[in-house]
Design a protein around this motif. Structure first.
Motif, PDB file in Angstrom:
ATOM      1  N   ILE A   1       0.842  -1.201   0.000  1.00  0.00           N
ATOM      2  CA  ILE A   1       0.000   0.000   0.000  1.00  0.00           C
ATOM      3  C   ILE A   1       0.878   1.252   0.000  1.00  0.00           C
ATOM      4  N   ILE A   2       1.893   1.258   0.832  1.00  0.00           N
ATOM      5  CA  ILE A   2       2.792   2.418   0.890  1.00  0.00           C
ATOM      6  C   ILE A   2       3.488   2.613  -0.450  1.00  0.00           C
ATOM      7  N   SER A   3       3.925   1.530  -1.071  1.00  0.00           N
ATOM      8  CA  SER A   3       4.578   1.631  -2.390  1.00  0.00           C
ATOM      9  C   SER A   3       3.643   2.235  -3.424  1.00  0.00           C
ATOM     10  N   LYS A   4       2.395   1.777  -3.435  1.00  0.00           N
ATOM     11  CA  LYS A   4       1.411   2.322  -4.380  1.00  0.00           C
ATOM     12  C   LYS A   4       1.199   3.815  -4.134  1.00  0.00           C
TER      13      LYS A   4
ATOM     14  N   GLU B   1       4.277   5.869  -5.288  1.00  0.00           N
ATOM     15  CA  GLU B   1       4.360   5.978  -6.746  1.00  0.00           C
ATOM     16  C   GLU B   1       3.380   7.023  -7.289  1.00  0.00           C
ATOM     17  N   LEU B   2       2.165   7.023  -6.776  1.00  0.00           N
ATOM     18  CA  LEU B   2       1.190   8.019  -7.214  1.00  0.00           C
ATOM     19  C   LEU B   2       1.603   9.409  -6.747  1.00  0.00           C
ATOM     20  N   ALA B   3       2.130   9.504  -5.535  1.00  0.00           N
ATOM     21  CA  ALA B   3       2.588  10.788  -5.006  1.00  0.00           C
ATOM     22  C   ALA B   3       3.689  11.374  -5.899  1.00  0.00           C
TER      23      ALA B   3
ATOM     24  N   CYS C   1      12.278   8.097   3.073  1.00  0.00           N
ATOM     25  CA  CYS C   1      12.796   6.750   3.323  1.00  0.00           C
ATOM     26  C   CYS C   1      12.764   5.907   2.047  1.00  0.00           C
ATOM     27  N   ARG C   2      11.702   6.004   1.281  1.00  0.00           N
ATOM     28  CA  ARG C   2      11.528   5.184   0.073  1.00  0.00           C
ATOM     29  C   ARG C   2      12.241   5.749  -1.154  1.00  0.00           C
TER      30      ARG C   2
END
Length: 139
Positions: free
Chosen positions: A77-80, A83-85, A116-117
């Motif tokens: 969920i965080i990855s999705k 990516e949209l952000a 972080c990502r």
């Protein structure tokens, strides 16, 4: 000779499918969970909600998701969201607007996870994306 290699290939593929994807019901639940996340990742999602949506144990869902996708549902969920952000920030949306639109609760938690990502703060990312966009048109 071609027929033999096709037969061998299909036998090997069958073994892999039987070994890794033995339970079609589990796989269907997992695919359904991932689709649900993809369709609703901008909303508040948690393991309880996801397990209820697919009528499965949250601990079983967690194990299966990690096994098949290599990350937990929360990580996915965080990855999705990140990516949209990134797309929103590239297109000039404000950080606060982006934060809430992709489903984060606060700009500070969004900024922390983003850094972080991605390795950059949202502000740094947006500046670089804007600079790169205009740099393409330089002669």
């Amino acid at each position: 000779m071609i027929e033999e290699s096709n037969t061998y290939y299909f036998k090997q593929a069958g073994k892999v499918m039987d070994h890794y994807y033995a339970n079609k019901g589990q796989l269907d639940a997992l695919i359904g969970t991932r689709k649900y996340i993809n369709d609703h990742f901008d909303k508040e999602l948690n393991l309880d909600l996801l397990s209820d949506a697919r009528f499965t144990s949250k601990f079983h869902l967690l194990r299966l998701f990690k096994k098949y996708y290599g990350q937990t549902p929360k990580q996915y969920i965080i990855s999705k969201r990140i990516e949209l952000a990134k797309e929103f920030l590239k297109n000039g949306k404000s950080i606060t607007e982006t934060c809430f639109e992709v489903g984060f609760d606060s700009p500070s938690s969004f900024s922390t996870l983003f850094k972080c990502r991605v390795g950059l703060t949202p502000t740094e990312f947006q500046k670089r994306a804007t600079f790169t966009k205009f740099d393409k048109f330089s002669f």
